[in-house]
Design a protein around this motif. Structure first.
Motif, PDB file in Angstrom:
ATOM      1  N   PRO A  22       6.593  10.380   0.770  1.00  0.00           N
ATOM      2  CA  PRO A  22       5.839   9.258   0.205  1.00  0.00           C
ATOM      3  C   PRO A  22       6.495   7.928   0.581  1.00  0.00           C
ATOM      4  CG  PRO A  22       7.177  10.297  -1.498  1.00  0.00           C
ATOM      5  CD  PRO A  22       7.355  11.112  -0.248  1.00  0.00           C
ATOM      6  N   VAL A  23       5.658   6.965   0.982  1.00  0.00           N
ATOM      7  CA  VAL A  23       6.162   5.662   1.420  1.00  0.00           C
ATOM      8  C   VAL A  23       5.294   4.539   0.870  1.00  0.00           C
ATOM      9  CG1 VAL A  23       7.203   6.507   3.579  1.00  0.00           C
ATOM     10  CG2 VAL A  23       4.810   5.808   3.563  1.00  0.00           C
ATOM     11  N   SER A  24       5.857   3.345   0.890  1.00  0.00           N
ATOM     12  CA  SER A  24       5.074   2.133   0.640  1.00  0.00           C
ATOM     13  C   SER A  24       5.220   1.243   1.866  1.00  0.00           C
ATOM     14  CB  SER A  24       5.548   1.418  -0.620  1.00  0.00           C
ATOM     15  OG  SER A  24       6.889   1.026  -0.495  1.00  0.00           O
ATOM     16  N   VAL A  25       4.168   0.523   2.184  1.00  0.00           N
ATOM     17  CA  VAL A  25       4.155  -0.338   3.363  1.00  0.00           C
ATOM     18  C   VAL A  25       4.899  -1.628   3.045  1.00  0.00           C
ATOM     19  CG1 VAL A  25       2.682  -1.630   4.962  1.00  0.00           C
ATOM     20  CG2 VAL A  25       1.959   0.630   4.143  1.00  0.00           C
ATOM     21  N   PHE A  76      10.682   4.405   1.952  1.00  0.00           N
ATOM     22  CA  PHE A  76      10.523   5.645   1.195  1.00  0.00           C
ATOM     23  C   PHE A  76      10.394   5.329  -0.286  1.00  0.00           C
ATOM     24  CE2 PHE A  76      13.154   7.656   4.750  1.00  0.00           C
ATOM     25  CZ  PHE A  76      12.028   8.111   5.414  1.00  0.00           C
ATOM     26  N   GLU A  77       9.450   5.974  -0.920  1.00  0.00           N
ATOM     27  CA  GLU A  77       9.327   5.908  -2.366  1.00  0.00           C
ATOM     28  C   GLU A  77      10.469   6.741  -2.956  1.00  0.00           C
ATOM     29  OE1 GLU A  77       6.663   4.271  -4.512  1.00  0.00           O
ATOM     30  OE2 GLU A  77       7.203   3.186  -2.684  1.00  0.00           O
ATOM     31  N   SER A  91       0.841  -1.201   0.000  1.00  0.00           N
ATOM     32  CA  SER A  91       0.000   0.000   0.000  1.00  0.00           C
ATOM     33  C   SER A  91       0.871   1.243   0.000  1.00  0.00           C
ATOM     34  CB  SER A  91      -0.896   0.034   1.243  1.00  0.00           C
ATOM     35  OG  SER A  91      -1.741  -1.077   1.305  1.00  0.00           O
ATOM     36  N   LEU A  92       0.379   2.285  -0.639  1.00  0.00           N
ATOM     37  CA  LEU A  92       1.079   3.566  -0.650  1.00  0.00           C
ATOM     38  C   LEU A  92       0.493   4.479   0.406  1.00  0.00           C
ATOM     39  CD1 LEU A  92       1.382   4.208  -4.491  1.00  0.00           C
ATOM     40  CD2 LEU A  92       3.082   3.226  -2.947  1.00  0.00           C
ATOM     41  N   GLY A  93       1.347   5.370   0.908  1.00  0.00           N
ATOM     42  CA  GLY A  93       0.893   6.308   1.915  1.00  0.00           C
ATOM     43  C   GLY A  93       1.875   7.450   2.077  1.00  0.00           C
TER      44      GLY A  93
END
Length: 195
Positions: free
Chosen positions: A143-146, A163-164, A124-126
């Motif tokens: 921006p991050v991804s789980v 981190f994206e 998931s992105l967040g």
């Protein structure tokens, strides 16, 4: 300071984010928001660079290396520090505070300790929103991804966030900020042993 609970975390995501890289265990105002959001380009980099300029202008041990001729400048800096503290209090009263959370931070990502399970699934992105320093009541959004989420033995939950891809400038600003946090932790640890 290092979180004594950090040694109990034995999850594969821990290796992905923290093996062979500088990391810091600390508590900061932070929150994770699921989904994508519009992030102002360059805002996190600008804030981190500004924090670096302010913090690098001061010496770590509190002694001034500029000599007696700069007493006027020191008084001006002290007044500005007081104004920033007062402004920070006003902003905190009028804005929603981020909750103080234990976290582990490296240039690759963050492990965030939560009080309850999040609705995030791996992939998931967040957005991770955090206040990078205690004296400035502003936050950065990254921006991050789980990567994963897991429960601890104490009933809390860890959320590992990668981190994206970010700009080279932001990556350098993050690394510089982490280095300063780490250096400060080492200095505080030494002072604690000497006391």
């Amino acid at each position: 300071m290092n979180d004594p609970r950090a040694s109990e975390v034995l999850h594969p995501a821990e290796s992905a984010l923290f093996d062979e890289t500088l990391s810091c265990d600390l508590a900061l105002p932070a929150e994770f928001r699921l989904g994508t959001a519009v992030i102002r380009p360059g805002s996190a980099e600008t804030l981190l660079r500004s924090v670096a300029l302010v913090e690098d202008s001061r010496t770590d041990d509190g002694h001034d290396e500029r000599g007696d001729s700069s007493q006027h400048l020191l008084r001006l800096e002290a007044k500005l520090d007081l104004v920033m503290v007062l402004l920070g209090r006003l902003v905190r009263q009028s804005a929603q505070d981020l909750p103080l959370r234990p976290l582990r931070w490296s240039r690759r990502g963050i492990r965030l300790e939560l009080g309850s399970r999040s609705a995030a699934n791996p992939g998931s992105l967040g957005i991770i929103r955090l206040q990078p320093c205690d004296w400035l009541p502003d936050h950065i959004d990254l921006p991050v991804s789980v990567l994963a989420e897991a429960a601890t033995g104490s009933g809390a939950f860890y959320l590992w966030l990668r981190f994206e891809p970010v700009s080279d400038g932001l990556e350098m600003a993050l690394e510089r900020h982490l280095f300063r946090l780490h250096r400060r932790q080492v200095a505080e640890s030494r002072r604690g042993r000497d006391s």
